[in-house]
Design an enzyme around this catalytic site. Structure first.
Site, short mmCIF file in Angstrom:
data_model
loop_
_atom_site.label_atom_id
_atom_site.label_comp_id
_atom_site.label_asym_id
_atom_site.label_seq_id
_atom_site.Cartn_x
_atom_site.Cartn_y
_atom_site.Cartn_z
N HIS A 280 -25.73 0.53 33.39
CA HIS A 280 -25.60 1.99 33.41
C HIS A 280 -24.28 2.44 33.99
O HIS A 280 -24.01 3.63 34.08
CB HIS A 280 -26.76 2.61 34.18
CG HIS A 280 -28.08 2.29 33.57
ND1 HIS A 280 -28.84 1.23 33.97
CD2 HIS A 280 -28.73 2.85 32.52
CE1 HIS A 280 -29.92 1.16 33.22
NE2 HIS A 280 -29.88 2.12 32.33
N ASP B 193 -50.61 -10.03 29.54
CA ASP B 193 -51.50 -10.03 28.39
C ASP B 193 -50.73 -9.91 27.06
O ASP B 193 -51.22 -10.29 26.01
CB ASP B 193 -52.46 -8.85 28.55
CG ASP B 193 -53.78 -9.09 27.85
OD1 ASP B 193 -54.11 -10.28 27.67
OD2 ASP B 193 -54.44 -8.11 27.49
N ARG C 195 -29.19 16.60 27.15
CA ARG C 195 -29.56 15.58 26.17
C ARG C 195 -30.81 16.01 25.39
O ARG C 195 -31.85 16.30 25.96
CB ARG C 195 -29.82 14.25 26.86
CG ARG C 195 -30.16 13.19 25.85
CD ARG C 195 -30.02 11.78 26.38
NE ARG C 195 -30.79 10.90 25.52
CZ ARG C 195 -30.37 10.48 24.33
NH1 ARG C 195 -29.20 10.84 23.86
NH2 ARG C 195 -31.14 9.70 23.60
N GLU D 124 -26.50 -4.88 16.71
CA GLU D 124 -27.14 -3.62 16.33
C GLU D 124 -26.15 -2.53 15.92
O GLU D 124 -26.44 -1.33 16.06
CB GLU D 124 -28.06 -3.10 17.46
CG GLU D 124 -29.16 -4.09 17.83
CD GLU D 124 -30.10 -3.59 18.95
OE1 GLU D 124 -30.22 -2.38 19.13
OE2 GLU D 124 -30.71 -4.44 19.61
N GLU E 205 -27.40 25.44 21.15
CA GLU E 205 -26.28 26.19 21.72
C GLU E 205 -26.11 25.92 23.22
O GLU E 205 -24.99 25.86 23.72
CB GLU E 205 -26.47 27.70 21.50
CG GLU E 205 -26.36 28.17 20.06
CD GLU E 205 -27.67 28.04 19.27
OE1 GLU E 205 -28.62 27.39 19.77
OE2 GLU E 205 -27.75 28.58 18.16
N LEU E 206 -27.23 25.77 23.92
CA LEU E 206 -27.14 25.57 25.37
C LEU E 206 -26.51 24.22 25.69
O LEU E 206 -25.69 24.10 26.60
CB LEU E 206 -28.52 25.68 26.03
CG LEU E 206 -28.48 25.56 27.56
CD1 LEU E 206 -27.69 26.70 28.19
CD2 LEU E 206 -29.88 25.49 28.16
N ILE F 37 -29.41 -8.12 25.57
CA ILE F 37 -30.65 -7.41 25.20
C ILE F 37 -30.60 -6.90 23.76
O ILE F 37 -31.61 -6.45 23.21
CB ILE F 37 -30.94 -6.28 26.21
CG1 ILE F 37 -30.94 -6.83 27.63
CG2 ILE F 37 -32.27 -5.60 25.94
CD1 ILE F 37 -31.88 -8.01 27.87
N GLU G 45 -35.37 -4.81 33.51
CA GLU G 45 -34.34 -4.22 34.35
C GLU G 45 -34.61 -4.62 35.78
O GLU G 45 -35.74 -4.56 36.24
CB GLU G 45 -34.44 -2.70 34.22
CG GLU G 45 -33.19 -1.99 34.56
CD GLU G 45 -33.41 -0.85 35.50
OE1 GLU G 45 -33.14 0.27 35.10
OE2 GLU G 45 -33.86 -1.10 36.62
#
Ligand code: GLN
Ligand code: ZN
Length: 767
Positions: free
Chosen positions: A705, A667, A526, A495, A16-17, A442, A676
């Site tokens: 972004h 490694d 989010r 994708e 709800e928030l 990517i 990035e």
């Protein structure tokens, strides 16, 4: 003996928030309406806690966006770039800090965000200047305490610890360390505590999770100084000093020496610290034992919790022990009762789970078990809990002998490619015949409204599978044509069939289950719904081969197979707690390895295994890093090493600070790593250059972004910087990350410019 809750989810059982916040930002509801939603959530939470017999109910654990931002706002630590909008309402300014402000010709970037310790929750990083001053701007802790009181709940206000607050921040100016701001902040902190005491608060919780980190001498001294002064000022208030996410270790003596009344420790993450603490705890102090896991979804093992608490009781006396959640339940989903779709979550698995509401009941049931006064209902809870835990130990759903024996049979050879990189590079150059500075992306292409609606309709059952797949194929074909026309060298399929890079694989792996409402806050509005790994993981059938093969059939250029790596899959799921994470990660690695091998067999020559979450899995203490790398990097290598030398393995990472992990990255031995880089203007590359990183590398030149289209000049400038420090033969050109949040319009322009950049550089350097 009291029951103690450190904090509760604030998003609401049905998010709800989130919905109210987003409606407020869109101008669809008023500030009053937003507050109404928040108040309903708060009251609902306290009611649940009260009904579950929690004695110490937290207040001020609620936040509209983030508790660290709340504190910055309360003490007026507002960066000066926000001065032009100081006339906005408190609520608008608060959200502007969180989200940035772009209106009326004003453009102010948001406060930076980063991960809260080793969780997937993000906080807003406090920004400090050298002479940073603080003043009480908005007393949120008091407002929430009084709001609770007015609604009939006596609460324990939660305050972010002063030292943890400063340590979580960043200096925005040279010439000082943020810990020096203690002097400036302490008076305001005292003012907040004073107001709570005046309003009637008897117990105050002070969160100092930084006490489980490596601390410098100065930081330790600051702890002593601050809490000695605070306790002197409020001798009759009961302070609970909470630590969580790890053990106190070398900070044990420090924590015990602080003159606060109750110490809270996390026994889920760090059970071993109990004995030492019991032997050292001063007689006048109480101990709060975090036995109910605030960060995972499994039911408690009552037997074990009771044993721990009884041990503490014996050492300290019954009224010196509190039963508690390990940390705030912020990191748990809200309420298991909403999961009533047996097709998604079967009853057998559901009985093994406890979300926040269920954890409240666990806390008070443990107390009743210890004090020997179980109610009828609690007796039933205990019986059910035992049955479920017994069932979980032996369930066929969980234990797969084939998987276990395969993990047991892994050899060193399985974690190594056939030849070293130098040899592979020559073989791959022969096989792929790529130009100098090859271009690629990517993985994801724009997930348009349309693409998402197909998936939604398919999931709802209104779009038949065949039609859904035809649409996806059309989208893939268009993307392949675009990439060919643009002149990209190594293509991707885009994708389009994936909702999320972990969920997509989880849905196809054995050992995984899902929820409908198992949301947890990631940042602001989010929320994420991590899938749940309940059992041994394996891959019954190929997961991505069909789509990759289809895409490859459309073109003679190489199309990259796209997979998510074992560490990232682990990190972004709720992981079973009945075996070490390293074992679960290795099982996932074998599943991905199978997929990699099948992609190779299907004619895919370049395969990318994304690992953006390697860094966030790092243990909080430096001394534990090596052990982590040993299994995490090995898991990646197991997943990547089943192929011939001629198959090129890529990996991708974003938002990572590479300084202290470059050795581990090398490694991993991926043939190509894309990272990035564009925001940091290639500064990141210095680490790779200094280390003489041997393999190929694609530093991102396009910041995905923002909708901004970078120019050829900008990208050339960035690439020239890269050429200055990395051998040309090893350099790729690519964006920072996947393009799924972008629109096609800017994506196309940016990628065409990216290819032009490559062409110009080839013309210059090939000669
Ligand atoms: N292949 C993924 C994509 O392009 C990578 C996403 C990520 O790094 N988080 O979307
Ligand atoms: Zn990325």
């Amino acid at each position: 003996m009291k029951t103690n809750l450190l904090g509760y989810p604030r998003i609401g059982e049905k998010r709800e928030l989130k919905k109210a916040n987003e409606a407020f930002w869109a101008g669809k509801i008023s500030e009053d309406e937003l507050f109404d939603v928040a108040n309903t959530i708060r009251i609902h939470n306290w009611k649940l806690q009260k009904e579950a017999n929690i004695d110490l109910l937290p207040s001020n654990d609620f936040s509209f966006y983030d508790q660290v931002l709340d504190f910055s706002f309360s003490v007026n630590a507002i960066p000066s770039r926000f001065a032009p909008i100081d006339n906005l309402s408190d609520m608008e300014l608060y959200f502007a800090l969180a989200r940035g402000y772009q209106k009326n010709g004003i453009d102010i970037t948001a406060v930076e965000m980063t991960k809260w310790f080793d969780t997937n929750y993000h906080y807003l990083v406090p920004e400090f200047t050298k002479n940073q001053s603080f003043k009480l701007r908005y007393n949120k802790a008091l407002a929430e305490y009084q709001f609770a009181k007015n609604n009939g709940f006596e609460t324990k206000p939660v305050l972010l610890g002063l030292i943890t607050y400063l340590l979580l921040g960043k200096e925005k100016e040279d010439g000082f360390h943020r810990i020096e701001l203690v002097e400036n902040l302490l008076p305001v902190y005292k003012q907040i505590v004073q107001s709570l005491v005046d309003a009637g608060a008897k117990t105050i919780q002070i969160d100092e999770p930084c006490l489980v980190l490596d601390l410098t001498k100065t930081e330790k001294e600051a702890y002593k100084q601050v809490y000695t002064i605070l306790k002197e000022a409020f001798p009759t208030t009961e302070f609970i000093l909470t630590t969580y996410f790890g053990a106190l270790e070398d900070n044990t003596d420090l924590a015990l020496s602080l003159p606060l009344d109750v110490l809270h420790i996390d026994l889920v993450r760090a059970e071993n610290q109990l004995d030492e603490i019991l032997s050292k705890l001063p007689k006048d102090k109480k101990l709060s034992l975090g036995v109910v896991d605030g960060r995972n979804v499994w039911i408690n093992d009552f037997q074990k919790s009771v044993t721990l608490i009884e041990k503490a009781q014996k050492a300290l006396g019954i009224d010196h022990v509190l039963v508690a959640s390990s940390c705030s339940l912020l990191h748990s989903p809200c309420n298991l009762e909403h999961e009533n779709n047996e097709k998604i979550l079967t009853p057998e698995i559901k009985q093994w789970l406890a979300f926040a509401k269920q954890k409240l009941v666990e806390i008070s049931t443990i107390k009743s078990l210890v004090t020997n006064d179980l109610t009828e209902v609690q007796r039933e809870t205990v019986t059910q809990n035992k049955k479920a835990n017994d069932n979980r130990k032996t369930s066929k759903l969980i234990h797969d002998e084939d998987v276990k024996s395969r993990v047991g049979a892994i050899t060193e050879k399985d974690a190594h490619r056939k030849s070293g990189f130098a040899q592979r590079q020559v073989i791959q150059e022969g096989a792929l015949k790529l130009p100098l500075f090859p271009t690629t992306t990517i993985g994801s292409f724009p997930q348009t409204q349309e693409v998402r609606s197909w998936r939604a309709n398919f999931n709802k059952g209104v779009l038949p599978l065949e039609e859904y797949e035809t649409l996806l194929k059309k989208e893939i074909e268009e993307s392949i044509r675009f990439q060919e026309d643009a002149g990209i060298d190594v293509l991707v399929h885009g994708e389009f069939e994936r909702n999320d890079m972990v969920e997509y694989f989880g849905e196809q792996l054995k050992g995984y289950t899902f929820t409908k409402f198992g949301w947890v806050q990631s940042y602001g509005s989010r929320c994420v719904k991590p899938p749940i790994i309940y059992g041994d993981v394996s891959r019954p059938t190929p997961m991505t081969v069909r789509w990759s093969q289809f895409a490859q059939s459309l073109t003679s250029l190489p199309v990259k197979g796209m997979l998510t790596g074992p560490v990232t899959i682990l990190q972004w799921s709720f992981v079973r707690d009945d075996q070490p994470r390293s074992v679960t990660c290795t099982q996932i690695a074998l599943a991905i390895r199978d997929e990699v091998v099948d992609l190779e067999k299907a004619g895919i020559k370049v395969i990318q295994i994304d690992e953006p979450a390697v860094r966030e899995g790092l243990p909080l203490r430096r001394k534990d890093w090596e052990a982590y790398y040993n299994w995490a990097i090995r898991a990646f290598r197991i997943s990547a090493s089943g192929v011939e030398d001629s198959t090129q393995i890529h990996t991708h990472m974003c938002y990572s600070e590479f300084n202290d992990m470059i050795e581990a990255i090398a490694d991993m031995d991926a043939d190509v790593i894309t990272i990035e880089c564009s925001r940091s203007q290639m500064d990141l590359l210095d680490v790779f250059a200094e280390f003489k990183y041997p393999n190929e590398i694609g530093p991102g030149v396009y910041d995905i972004h923002s909708p901004r289209v970078p120019s050829v000049e900008e990208m050339t400038f960035l690439m020239e910087k890269a050429i200055g420090v990395i051998p040309k033969r090893n350099l790729w050109i690519n964006p920072d990350c996947g393009l799924k949040t972008r629109h096609w319009e800017e994506t196309k322009k940016a990628l065409v410019a990216m290819v032009d950049t490559a062409k110009e550089l080839r013309a210059k350097y090939n000669a």
